[in-house]
Write an enzyme that holds these catalytic residues in place. Structure first.
Site, mmCIF file in Angstrom:
data_model
loop_
_atom_site.group_PDB
_atom_site.id
_atom_site.type_symbol
_atom_site.label_atom_id
_atom_site.label_comp_id
_atom_site.label_asym_id
_atom_site.label_seq_id
_atom_site.Cartn_x
_atom_site.Cartn_y
_atom_site.Cartn_z
ATOM 1 N N TYR A 24 -32.506 73.049 -26.138
ATOM 2 C CA TYR A 24 -33.861 72.513 -25.968
ATOM 3 C C TYR A 24 -34.945 73.590 -25.866
ATOM 4 O O TYR A 24 -36.120 73.262 -25.790
ATOM 5 C CB TYR A 24 -33.903 71.597 -24.740
ATOM 6 C CG TYR A 24 -32.959 70.413 -24.873
ATOM 7 C CD1 TYR A 24 -33.111 69.497 -25.915
ATOM 8 C CD2 TYR A 24 -31.893 70.235 -23.994
ATOM 9 C CE1 TYR A 24 -32.233 68.433 -26.073
ATOM 10 C CE2 TYR A 24 -31.018 69.165 -24.134
ATOM 11 C CZ TYR A 24 -31.192 68.274 -25.167
ATOM 12 O OH TYR A 24 -30.332 67.218 -25.326
ATOM 13 N N ASN A 75 -40.951 60.829 -27.102
ATOM 14 C CA ASN A 75 -39.596 61.378 -27.059
ATOM 15 C C ASN A 75 -38.835 60.534 -26.034
ATOM 16 O O ASN A 75 -38.968 60.754 -24.832
ATOM 17 C CB ASN A 75 -39.586 62.855 -26.656
ATOM 18 C CG ASN A 75 -38.164 63.417 -26.686
ATOM 19 O OD1 ASN A 75 -37.182 62.671 -26.771
ATOM 20 N ND2 ASN A 75 -38.048 64.734 -26.612
ATOM 21 N N HIS A 81 -31.270 56.132 -27.613
ATOM 22 C CA HIS A 81 -29.966 55.716 -28.141
ATOM 23 C C HIS A 81 -29.444 54.440 -27.492
ATOM 24 O O HIS A 81 -28.429 53.904 -27.921
ATOM 25 C CB HIS A 81 -28.938 56.838 -27.923
ATOM 26 C CG HIS A 81 -29.404 58.179 -28.405
ATOM 27 N ND1 HIS A 81 -29.681 58.442 -29.724
ATOM 28 C CD2 HIS A 81 -29.692 59.333 -27.732
ATOM 29 C CE1 HIS A 81 -30.087 59.697 -29.852
ATOM 30 N NE2 HIS A 81 -30.104 60.263 -28.651
ATOM 31 N N ASP A 88 -38.206 46.807 -27.985
ATOM 32 C CA ASP A 88 -38.990 45.561 -27.945
ATOM 33 C C ASP A 88 -40.439 45.842 -27.562
ATOM 34 O O ASP A 88 -41.363 45.260 -28.137
ATOM 35 C CB ASP A 88 -38.374 44.568 -26.947
ATOM 36 C CG ASP A 88 -37.073 43.960 -27.455
ATOM 37 O OD1 ASP A 88 -36.826 44.015 -28.676
ATOM 38 O OD2 ASP A 88 -36.311 43.437 -26.635
ATOM 39 N N HIS A 101 -38.287 64.462 -31.259
ATOM 40 C CA HIS A 101 -37.153 65.061 -30.550
ATOM 41 C C HIS A 101 -37.211 66.579 -30.684
ATOM 42 O O HIS A 101 -37.514 67.097 -31.765
ATOM 43 C CB HIS A 101 -35.822 64.583 -31.140
ATOM 44 C CG HIS A 101 -35.606 63.107 -30.996
ATOM 45 N ND1 HIS A 101 -35.151 62.539 -29.842
ATOM 46 C CD2 HIS A 101 -35.826 62.090 -31.860
ATOM 47 C CE1 HIS A 101 -35.077 61.229 -29.996
ATOM 48 N NE2 HIS A 101 -35.491 60.926 -31.217
ATOM 49 N N LEU A 102 -36.863 67.256 -29.616
ATOM 50 C CA LEU A 102 -36.811 68.720 -29.638
ATOM 51 C C LEU A 102 -35.676 69.200 -30.545
ATOM 52 O O LEU A 102 -35.853 70.082 -31.378
ATOM 53 C CB LEU A 102 -36.579 69.244 -28.217
ATOM 54 C CG LEU A 102 -37.681 68.902 -27.217
ATOM 55 C CD1 LEU A 102 -37.110 68.805 -25.816
ATOM 56 C CD2 LEU A 102 -38.790 69.943 -27.293
ATOM 57 N N SER A 103 -34.493 68.616 -30.325
ATOM 58 C CA SER A 103 -33.331 68.968 -31.138
ATOM 59 C C SER A 103 -33.299 68.044 -32.362
ATOM 60 O O SER A 103 -34.165 67.171 -32.504
ATOM 61 C CB SER A 103 -32.053 68.784 -30.309
ATOM 62 O OG SER A 103 -31.867 67.406 -29.990
ATOM 63 N N ARG A 112 -25.609 60.218 -31.023
ATOM 64 C CA ARG A 112 -27.045 60.569 -31.104
ATOM 65 C C ARG A 112 -27.611 60.315 -32.500
ATOM 66 O O ARG A 112 -28.774 60.549 -32.769
ATOM 67 C CB ARG A 112 -27.267 62.038 -30.769
ATOM 68 C CG ARG A 112 -26.957 62.395 -29.340
ATOM 69 C CD ARG A 112 -27.389 63.816 -29.035
ATOM 70 N NE ARG A 112 -26.638 64.347 -27.916
ATOM 71 C CZ ARG A 112 -26.958 64.146 -26.642
ATOM 72 N NH1 ARG A 112 -28.034 63.461 -26.322
ATOM 73 N NH2 ARG A 112 -26.214 64.649 -25.672
#
Ligand code: CA2
Length: 149
Positions: A24, A75, A81, A88, A101-103, A112
């Site tokens: 990260y 994020n 997930h 919703d 997302h960082l990764s 993931r």
């Protein structure tokens, strides 16, 4: 029309820069916030930057975005997930949603490789560390400008 982009981060991201830097990065969440604020200001937008470890709080903020924001950068962290409830709430929005997302979760463990959030997102930015947030703001600003809102 609002010029406020909500930038929301989910669980454990308050620990950014203190654990698992190989995944990260070393930037703290405060560093990310500062970078986002500067990027948004350069594009003529403000940001409302928030993080929560609680699903219901994130949902409350997404609902608040309906009234106050021109776009959402999210994020969702691990909730991306798992959370149908966050999906919703995102589906009630009529403004651009950029998942961030960082990764690059698609290159990690099988669980993931997909997110519920992506079913509601206008687009996704992942894999660029803290820079993912800046790129997501850039994308959100472009989408808002394009919509003419
Ligand atoms: O890459 C991302 O930004 C993620 O959303 C991060 C989530 C992960 O569950 C997603 O698959 C991808 C995890 C956030 C955990 O944040 C930490 C930050 C610092 C140290 C440890 C965890």
């Amino acid at each position: 029309m609002s010029k406020i982009i909500f930038v929301l981060s989910g669980p454990n991201l308050n620990l950014l820069g203190t654990r698992e830097p190989e995944i990260y990065g070393y930037a703290t969440l405060k560093d990310v916030e500062d970078q986002c604020r500067a990027k948004a200001a350069g594009l003529g937008f403000e940001i409302d930057f928030r993080q929560s470890n609680h699903e219901g709080v994130l949902i409350d903020w997404i609902q608040e975005a309906r009234l106050k924001a021109c776009a959402v950068v999210l994020n969702p962290a691990g909730y991306g997930h798992t959370s149908v409830a966050i999906l919703d709430s995102l589906k009630t929005l009529a403004i651009p949603i950029v998942e961030c997302h960082l990764s690059n979760p698609a290159a990690r463990e099988e669980f993931r490789r997909s997110t519920y959030v992506s079913l509601a997102a206008t687009g996704i930015v992942s894999g660029f560390g803290a820079k993912s947030y800046e790129l997501a703001i850039e994308a959100a600003a472009a989408l808002v400008a394009k919509s003419g809102l």
